[in-house]
Design a protein around this motif. Structure first.
Motif, PDB file in Angstrom:
ATOM      1  N   TYR A  57       0.984  -1.112  -0.078  1.00  0.00           N
ATOM      2  CA  TYR A  57       0.008  -0.012   0.056  1.00  0.00           C
ATOM      3  C   TYR A  57       0.858   1.324   0.068  1.00  0.00           C
ATOM      4  O   TYR A  57       2.359   1.117   0.122  1.00  0.00           O
ATOM      5  CB  TYR A  57      -0.942  -0.065   1.201  1.00  0.00           C
ATOM      6  CG  TYR A  57      -0.167   0.100   2.659  1.00  0.00           C
ATOM      7  CD1 TYR A  57       0.027   1.536   2.986  1.00  0.00           C
ATOM      8  CD2 TYR A  57       0.351  -1.108   3.392  1.00  0.00           C
ATOM      9  CE1 TYR A  57       0.781   1.537   4.335  1.00  0.00           C
ATOM     10  CE2 TYR A  57       0.874  -0.943   4.550  1.00  0.00           C
ATOM     11  CZ  TYR A  57       1.210   0.295   4.838  1.00  0.00           C
ATOM     12  OH  TYR A  57       2.068   0.334   6.242  1.00  0.00           O
ATOM     13  N   THR A  59       1.184   5.549   1.056  1.00  0.00           N
ATOM     14  CA  THR A  59       0.455   6.778   1.758  1.00  0.00           C
ATOM     15  C   THR A  59       0.953   8.096   1.145  1.00  0.00           C
ATOM     16  O   THR A  59       1.864   7.899   0.209  1.00  0.00           O
ATOM     17  CB  THR A  59       1.320   6.944   3.407  1.00  0.00           C
ATOM     18  OG1 THR A  59       2.489   6.957   3.191  1.00  0.00           O
ATOM     19  CG2 THR A  59       0.628   5.914   3.959  1.00  0.00           C
ATOM     20  N   ARG A  61       1.819  12.191   1.797  1.00  0.00           N
ATOM     21  CA  ARG A  61       1.734  13.191   2.648  1.00  0.00           C
ATOM     22  C   ARG A  61       2.156  14.524   2.218  1.00  0.00           C
ATOM     23  O   ARG A  61       1.449  15.600   2.372  1.00  0.00           O
ATOM     24  CB  ARG A  61       2.735  13.187   3.562  1.00  0.00           C
ATOM     25  CG  ARG A  61       2.545  11.771   4.372  1.00  0.00           C
ATOM     26  CD  ARG A  61       3.617  11.307   5.176  1.00  0.00           C
ATOM     27  NE  ARG A  61       3.654   9.864   5.576  1.00  0.00           N
ATOM     28  CZ  ARG A  61       4.393   9.161   6.259  1.00  0.00           C
ATOM     29  NH1 ARG A  61       5.508   9.687   6.587  1.00  0.00           N
ATOM     30  NH2 ARG A  61       4.255   7.681   6.389  1.00  0.00           N
ATOM     31  N   GLU A  80      -8.872   3.631  -1.395  1.00  0.00           N
ATOM     32  CA  GLU A  80      -8.600   3.543  -0.116  1.00  0.00           C
ATOM     33  C   GLU A  80      -8.762   1.934   0.411  1.00  0.00           C
ATOM     34  O   GLU A  80      -9.847   1.368   0.050  1.00  0.00           O
ATOM     35  CB  GLU A  80      -9.277   4.560   0.579  1.00  0.00           C
ATOM     36  CG  GLU A  80      -8.611   4.936   1.726  1.00  0.00           C
ATOM     37  CD  GLU A  80      -9.494   5.825   2.704  1.00  0.00           C
ATOM     38  OE1 GLU A  80      -9.340   5.945   3.914  1.00  0.00           O
ATOM     39  OE2 GLU A  80     -10.034   6.920   1.750  1.00  0.00           O
ATOM     40  N   THR A  82      -8.700   0.052   3.857  1.00  0.00           N
ATOM     41  CA  THR A  82      -9.130   0.378   5.265  1.00  0.00           C
ATOM     42  C   THR A  82      -9.160  -1.047   6.030  1.00  0.00           C
ATOM     43  O   THR A  82     -10.136  -1.695   6.365  1.00  0.00           O
ATOM     44  CB  THR A  82     -10.386   0.862   5.560  1.00  0.00           C
ATOM     45  OG1 THR A  82     -11.632   0.333   4.899  1.00  0.00           O
ATOM     46  CG2 THR A  82     -10.345   2.378   4.861  1.00  0.00           C
ATOM     47  N   ASP A  98      -5.430   2.643  13.383  1.00  0.00           N
ATOM     48  CA  ASP A  98      -4.593   4.074  13.280  1.00  0.00           C
ATOM     49  C   ASP A  98      -5.560   5.117  12.052  1.00  0.00           C
ATOM     50  O   ASP A  98      -6.318   4.549  11.582  1.00  0.00           O
ATOM     51  CB  ASP A  98      -3.297   3.999  12.825  1.00  0.00           C
ATOM     52  CG  ASP A  98      -3.058   3.457  11.409  1.00  0.00           C
ATOM     53  OD1 ASP A  98      -3.793   3.575  10.728  1.00  0.00           O
ATOM     54  OD2 ASP A  98      -1.832   2.865  11.254  1.00  0.00           O
ATOM     55  N   GLU A  99      -4.940   6.155  12.019  1.00  0.00           N
ATOM     56  CA  GLU A  99      -5.554   7.225  11.400  1.00  0.00           C
ATOM     57  C   GLU A  99      -4.941   7.258  10.093  1.00  0.00           C
ATOM     58  O   GLU A  99      -5.752   8.188   9.067  1.00  0.00           O
ATOM     59  CB  GLU A  99      -5.861   8.832  12.107  1.00  0.00           C
ATOM     60  CG  GLU A  99      -6.449   8.578  13.526  1.00  0.00           C
ATOM     61  CD  GLU A  99      -7.764   8.173  13.285  1.00  0.00           C
ATOM     62  OE1 GLU A  99      -8.569   8.752  12.505  1.00  0.00           O
ATOM     63  OE2 GLU A  99      -8.357   7.356  14.159  1.00  0.00           O
ATOM     64  N   GLN A 100      -4.177   6.472   9.869  1.00  0.00           N
ATOM     65  CA  GLN A 100      -3.571   6.659   8.388  1.00  0.00           C
ATOM     66  C   GLN A 100      -4.275   6.129   7.045  1.00  0.00           C
ATOM     67  O   GLN A 100      -4.943   5.270   7.373  1.00  0.00           O
ATOM     68  CB  GLN A 100      -2.128   5.428   8.495  1.00  0.00           C
ATOM     69  CG  GLN A 100      -1.224   5.613   7.325  1.00  0.00           C
ATOM     70  CD  GLN A 100      -0.366   6.792   7.486  1.00  0.00           C
ATOM     71  OE1 GLN A 100      -0.626   7.926   6.943  1.00  0.00           O
ATOM     72  NE2 GLN A 100       0.533   6.735   8.358  1.00  0.00           N
ATOM     73  N   VAL A 101      -4.463   7.343   6.121  1.00  0.00           N
ATOM     74  CA  VAL A 101      -4.941   6.982   5.036  1.00  0.00           C
ATOM     75  C   VAL A 101      -3.868   5.826   3.874  1.00  0.00           C
ATOM     76  O   VAL A 101      -2.788   6.276   3.804  1.00  0.00           O
ATOM     77  CB  VAL A 101      -5.463   8.041   4.162  1.00  0.00           C
ATOM     78  CG1 VAL A 101      -6.065   7.799   2.930  1.00  0.00           C
ATOM     79  CG2 VAL A 101      -6.486   8.933   4.937  1.00  0.00           C
ATOM     80  N   ARG A 102      -4.627   4.793   3.648  1.00  0.00           N
ATOM     81  CA  ARG A 102      -3.669   3.873   2.613  1.00  0.00           C
ATOM     82  C   ARG A 102      -4.223   3.557   1.481  1.00  0.00           C
ATOM     83  O   ARG A 102      -5.608   3.598   1.443  1.00  0.00           O
ATOM     84  CB  ARG A 102      -3.631   2.451   3.586  1.00  0.00           C
ATOM     85  CG  ARG A 102      -2.799   2.418   4.741  1.00  0.00           C
ATOM     86  CD  ARG A 102      -2.571   1.180   5.595  1.00  0.00           C
ATOM     87  NE  ARG A 102      -1.662   1.277   6.843  1.00  0.00           N
ATOM     88  CZ  ARG A 102      -2.014   1.774   7.776  1.00  0.00           C
ATOM     89  NH1 ARG A 102      -3.218   2.312   8.096  1.00  0.00           N
ATOM     90  NH2 ARG A 102      -0.968   2.016   8.900  1.00  0.00           N
ATOM     91  N   ARG A 308       9.803   5.674   0.072  1.00  0.00           N
ATOM     92  CA  ARG A 308       8.538   5.103  -0.115  1.00  0.00           C
ATOM     93  C   ARG A 308       7.939   5.240  -1.479  1.00  0.00           C
ATOM     94  O   ARG A 308       8.803   6.018  -2.353  1.00  0.00           O
ATOM     95  CB  ARG A 308       7.417   5.887   0.931  1.00  0.00           C
ATOM     96  CG  ARG A 308       7.834   5.793   2.400  1.00  0.00           C
ATOM     97  CD  ARG A 308       6.981   6.327   3.320  1.00  0.00           C
ATOM     98  NE  ARG A 308       6.262   7.499   2.813  1.00  0.00           N
ATOM     99  CZ  ARG A 308       6.794   8.530   3.222  1.00  0.00           C
ATOM    100  NH1 ARG A 308       7.846   8.632   3.986  1.00  0.00           N
ATOM    101  NH2 ARG A 308       6.184   9.832   2.890  1.00  0.00           N
ATOM    102  N   GLU A 310       5.725   7.447  -2.482  1.00  0.00           N
ATOM    103  CA  GLU A 310       5.700   8.976  -2.883  1.00  0.00           C
ATOM    104  C   GLU A 310       6.906   9.485  -3.055  1.00  0.00           C
ATOM    105  O   GLU A 310       7.278  10.271  -3.890  1.00  0.00           O
ATOM    106  CB  GLU A 310       5.008   9.471  -1.294  1.00  0.00           C
ATOM    107  CG  GLU A 310       5.071  10.932  -1.287  1.00  0.00           C
ATOM    108  CD  GLU A 310       4.557  11.532  -0.127  1.00  0.00           C
ATOM    109  OE1 GLU A 310       3.486  11.972  -0.359  1.00  0.00           O
ATOM    110  OE2 GLU A 310       5.228  11.431   0.887  1.00  0.00           O
TER     111      GLU A 310
END
Length: 328
Positions: A57, A59, A61, A80, A82, A98-102, A308, A310
């Motif tokens: 996956y 992320t 930022r 996304e 989840t 956790d709150e991380q968007v994957r 990563r 990104e």
């Protein structure tokens, strides 16, 4: 006749650079030693369906990358993810929300690089072994001894050890790339005809041969049968067992998985192992890209930044930006 720019490597970094240059009106030609694009974002086709054996996956930022991911999502090839996440440490399994968007490629990781590539010219199954400069232009030689060119500039978008061997004509850059340590990862896929009885869909693992595991069908667009899992070994375990036969790797990681779940696990109906020799950089760097504008050589990859997905995309953008800056 416009002389194209050569780009070696069709992972996220190489394609990111290619897109930026193409958008600025330059012609590019991509090369890859594999028979498809993606690098570590590629997907293995198998009897158990398409399997993401590399990047699991990603992320977003950085604002620029967030915008691109939102475009990808609107176009339908990113979704996304989840998952019900767990942590395994000191032999204990615990929920780890956790709150991380994957994000994941949809319906497979390789959907992203396939869409990025579009109809850009690319030569697959072509391992470039040498990059050399003539009076005015660059040429590439492949493992079959065939010469490709001429090219106005060269962008090398491969893992650092592979980039090092291609940078003989740019010794300063070769020296920097040679100092980058890339770590290996053994990846194993296991498919079960009877779904495993666990709510777990992803797990970060410590103090164990495993580092990570994911339930494939929990990702958007994936087939729900069979119940397929992808296991990644830790860098330390992978380094120690680099040359272990695939069957032995599968057995060891299957055993570690069974121990982690703490239940009797059926024999898998299907297994697959893949060794990523250069899975990730041992340390993060802040170069963005390596370049010798006077020579016309640029190097990009996740290892030039965060390690990563990104980082790979941003590094490709930076390589294109510097090249375009030099042309102005």
């Amino acid at each position: 006749m416009t002389v194209p720019i050569a780009i070696i490597g069709t992972g996220i970094a190489g394609l990111s650079a290619a897109q930026a240059l193409h958008a600025a009106g330059h012609s590019v030609h991509l090369f890859d030693k594999s028979h498809g694009s993606g690098g570590r974002m590629s997907t293995k086709r198998s009897d158990a369906g398409a399997l993401d054996m590399g990047a699991q996956y990603f992320t977003a930022r950085d604002r620029r990358f967030v915008e691109v991911v939102q475009q990808w999502q609107a176009q339908g090839y990113v979704a996304e993810w989840t998952p019900q996440l767990y942590n395994y440490r000191y032999g204990q399994l615990s929920l780890s929300p956790d709150e991380q968007v994957r994000w994941v490629g949809n319906p497979r990781m390789s959907a992203i690089t396939r869409a990025m590539r579009g109809d850009l010219p690319v030569t697959f199954s072509c391992r470039i072994t040498e990059v050399f400069r003539g009076v005015q232009h660059w040429s590439l030689q492949d493992a079959e001894g065939v010469t490709h060119g001429p090219f106005s500039h060269v962008i090398i978008a491969t893992p650092a050890p592979q980039a090092t061997t291609l940078l003989a004509a740019a010794p300063k850059l070769a020296g920097v790339a040679a100092g980058v340590l890339m770590e290996p990862t053994w990846a194993v896929a296991l498919a079960f005809d009877t779904p495993l009885e666990t709510p777990m869909e992803g797990c970060f693992v410590q103090d164990n041969p495993l580092d990570w595991l994911a339930r494939n069908r929990s990702k958007p667009g994936r087939a729900s049968t069979p119940d397929t899992w992808v296991l990644h070994a830790s860098s330390a375990w992978s380094k120690k067992h680099l040359d272990l036969p695939k069957e032995a790797v599968i057995e060891a990681l299957h055993g570690a998985f069974a121990e982690l779940l703490g239940c009797a696990m059926p024999a898998p109906a299907f297994t697959l192992a893949h060794r990523w020799l250069y899975a990730r950089p041992a340390t993060a760097h802040e170069w963005g890209t390596l370049s010798d504008s006077d020579l016309g050589v640029y190097v990009c990859g996740d290892w030039c930044l965060s390690g990563r997905v990104e980082g790979a995309w941003l590094s490709g953008q930076e390589a294109a930006r510097r090249l375009l800056e030099h042309l102005d």
